[in-house]
Design a protein around this motif. Structure first.
Motif, PDB file in Angstrom:
ATOM      1  N   LEU A   1       0.837  -1.205   0.000  1.00 48.87           N
ATOM      2  CA  LEU A   1       0.000   0.000   0.000  1.00 48.87           C
ATOM      3  C   LEU A   1       0.877   1.263   0.000  1.00 48.87           C
ATOM      4  N   ALA A   2       1.934   1.252   0.825  1.00 43.48           N
ATOM      5  CA  ALA A   2       2.816   2.419   0.915  1.00 43.48           C
ATOM      6  C   ALA A   2       3.591   2.637  -0.381  1.00 43.48           C
ATOM      7  N   VAL A   3       4.007   1.554  -1.022  1.00 42.77           N
ATOM      8  CA  VAL A   3       4.689   1.675  -2.317  1.00 42.77           C
ATOM      9  C   VAL A   3       3.754   2.323  -3.338  1.00 42.77           C
ATOM     10  N   TYR A   4       2.512   1.859  -3.372  1.00 41.17           N
ATOM     11  CA  TYR A   4       1.546   2.417  -4.323  1.00 41.17           C
ATOM     12  C   TYR A   4       1.327   3.909  -4.057  1.00 41.17           C
ATOM     13  N   CYS A   5       1.138   4.259  -2.779  1.00 37.96           N
ATOM     14  CA  CYS A   5       0.967   5.675  -2.436  1.00 37.96           C
ATOM     15  C   CYS A   5       2.235   6.464  -2.766  1.00 37.96           C
ATOM     16  N   GLY A   6       3.397   5.868  -2.501  1.00 41.52           N
ATOM     17  CA  GLY A   6       4.671   6.532  -2.790  1.00 41.52           C
ATOM     18  C   GLY A   6       4.864   6.796  -4.272  1.00 41.52           C
TER      19      GLY A   6
END
Length: 236
Positions: free
Chosen positions: A110-115
């Motif tokens: 999820l954090a990679v996608y948001c990043g």
């Protein structure tokens, strides 16, 4: 006397929706490292007291996920894109309690996608990919470990070329070593040798002598492996 628990709740504010939430973290006194792998992956004495599991903060209200390495700045249009592609699709879910490895992997993805949507630095994205690879290593999922090490290499290379690691905790020597070691682990031997050589060239300009020694050791391992393979070929 009250017994202090390893886990505690930390209060956070979501940078997207501005709502407050709590997320689990580990108290430093309970974190004991027994050893490190050659790519700096820490091996903890107690696997459940692994702070890597709690590195990502996930807002339970809107789904925006980030780490402390994210910058506060949102480029023009990023808020709208994240709102459209993450927040409007989010089914409320709370990752704020104790996490399993499977839960932690979900939070990193999820954090990679948001990043990516937020256009975070390559060094930040690479660090998340590497931690995902470590988590897959811990459950012996080699295919996924290899996949995420390769993704980490790609962003570490981008970071090196763009100089976006400067001002972070990752030094140039450490970055060069990581590219070399992850290349070695993914069988990209020519690239590994090239970057280990770059590390060794820095020996007179760095105080990180331990990393220089590690690069020499890995370079030696590669050379010995190539010698052994050549001897086998000659026998055949």
């Amino acid at each position: 006397m009250t017994q202090i628990e390893a886990n505690y709740d930390k209060k956070c504010e979501c940078r997207m929706c501005k709502k407050s939430f709590t997320t689990n973290k580990l108290r430093s006194r309970f974190i004991k490292v027994s050893s490190y792998d050659t790519d700096f992956c820490p091996v903890y004495s107690l696997s459940e007291n692994n702070p890597i599991l709690y590195h990502v903060n996930v807002c339970p209200q809107c789904g925006f996920s980030s780490t402390d390495d994210f910058t506060p700045y949102f480029p023009p249009g990023a808020l709208e894109v994240i709102d459209s592609k993450v927040c409007s699709q989010w089914v409320p879910h709370d990752f704020g309690q104790k996490r399993s490895i499977a839960d932690a992997i979900k939070t990193y993805k999820l954090a990679v996608y948001c990043g990516l949507l937020k256009k975070e630095k390559h060094i930040t994205l690479a660090g998340m990919y590497l931690r995902i690879a470590w988590l897959y290593r811990s459950i012996e999922n080699e295919n996924q470990e290899q996949r995420f090490m390769k993704l980490a290499i790609k962003d570490y290379l981008e970071s090196y070329m763009a100089d976006d690691f400067k001002g972070t905790q990752v030094s140039e020597v450490r970055l060069l070593y990581l590219i070399g070691e992850l290349s070695r682990r993914t069988n990209q031997i020519e690239q590994a040798v090239k970057f280990f050589s770059k590390v060794i060239e820095q020996q007179s300009r760095t105080i990180e002598s331990g990393i220089i020694d590690m690069a020499r050791d890995r370079w030696y391992d590669i050379r010995e492996g190539q010698k052994a393979a050549q001897e086998v070929q000659e026998i055949i």
